[in-house]
Design an enzyme around this catalytic site. Structure first.
Site, mmCIF file in Angstrom:
data_model
loop_
_atom_site.group_PDB
_atom_site.id
_atom_site.type_symbol
_atom_site.label_atom_id
_atom_site.label_comp_id
_atom_site.label_asym_id
_atom_site.label_seq_id
_atom_site.Cartn_x
_atom_site.Cartn_y
_atom_site.Cartn_z
ATOM 1 N N LYS A 84 0.831 -1.199 0.000
ATOM 2 C CA LYS A 84 0.000 0.000 0.000
ATOM 3 C C LYS A 84 0.869 1.254 0.000
ATOM 4 O O LYS A 84 0.685 2.153 -0.833
ATOM 5 C CB LYS A 84 -0.930 0.015 1.214
ATOM 6 C CG LYS A 84 -1.884 1.206 1.232
ATOM 7 C CD LYS A 84 -2.655 1.298 2.527
ATOM 8 C CE LYS A 84 -1.825 1.920 3.626
ATOM 9 N NZ LYS A 84 -2.613 2.230 4.849
ATOM 10 N N ASP A 125 -6.357 0.914 0.697
ATOM 11 C CA ASP A 125 -6.487 1.234 2.118
ATOM 12 C C ASP A 125 -7.874 0.803 2.585
ATOM 13 O O ASP A 125 -8.612 0.140 1.849
ATOM 14 C CB ASP A 125 -6.212 2.720 2.367
ATOM 15 C CG ASP A 125 -7.320 3.629 1.838
ATOM 16 O OD1 ASP A 125 -8.246 3.145 1.157
ATOM 17 O OD2 ASP A 125 -7.262 4.850 2.121
#
Length: 240
Positions: free
Chosen positions: A134, A152
């Site tokens: 991420k 996320d």
């Protein structure tokens, strides 16, 4: 993301692809200024603030950023920082001891392995302490212009509500969405979806009646559908 990995995935349903891409187009029109809500001036700053953003808000990270980088503007300076000074600066963000440890190790790794430069490849970024896919995709997409999908909590919630995938594992979800959208759209797709999740499609009470993609969303009705009631739930600005 390797082409071989995408090629191994089953082709997504054509109707799903069309609906998903239409949702993204509408979200792009809804949020024409969508972008990274963390403040940064270079790749190192973005890497650091993204690591710091875990389990806190972008607003809080942006508040400590000027002090942090005035004192430690590059990996060499940060790697040599006194631990107690770093802890004092990042203290308002919570988990300050763990975050200080991450910054010290991350900065040292950049100095030792990459001559103080942030690498521009995902396979290198994810080897750095405290950096997962991420964070790597945030840095690649926003500092290097390399397409990346940022999964996320907001992104994961919305892609499941939209019916794009049922995957809850972030890596599997990333690959599933990458098969639906062309690479050139990945970074802005992430911004569009995350902005919508922060402002309208909330976790506990989505503002369905004020949603610009409501007619395309299979989860319509999870939140208030009355326009006036839904409007009171909309957040007009980030970051959150």
């Amino acid at each position: 993301m390797p082409r071989s990995a995408l090629a191994a995935l089953p082709a997504p349903d054509t109707a799903l692809v069309r609906r998903a891409r239409k949702i993204d187009r509408i979200l792009g029109e809804t949020y024409p200024n969508a972008g990274c809500e963390l403040d940064f001036d270079n790749a190192f700053e973005l890497l650091v603030v993204t690591v710091l953003s875990a389990q806190t808000t972008d607003r809080r990270v942006n508040a400590v950023r000027p002090t942090l980088f005035a004192a430690y503007p590059d990996p060499a300076a940060m790697a040599a920082a006194p631990r107690e000074d770093l802890e004092r600066i990042v203290g308002p963000l919570g988990f300050f001891r763990a975050k200080t440890e991450s910054l010290l190790k991350l900065s040292a790794a950049l100095v030792e392995r990459y001559d103080g430069q942030v690498p521009g490849r995902l396979e290198d970024l994810v080897t750095l302490p405290g950096v997962g896919r991420k964070t790597a995709n945030v840095v690649l997409g926003n500092a290097f212009g390399v397409p990346g999908i940022t999964v996320d909590t907001h992104f994961g919630r919305l892609i499941r509500r939209f019916g794009w995938t049922e995957e809850t594992d972030p890596v599997k979800a990333e690959f599933a969405i990458a098969a639906i959208f062309p690479a050139k759209d990945w970074t802005m797709l992430s911004h569009h979806v995350i902005w919508h999740g922060r402002r309208v499609c909330h976790a506990k009470k989505p503002a369905c009646g004020a949603c610009t993609v409501a007619r395309l969303c299979p989860s319509y009705g999870e939140g208030p559908t009355d326009q006036a009631e839904a409007a009171t739930l909309v957040k007009t600005q980030g970051p959150a």
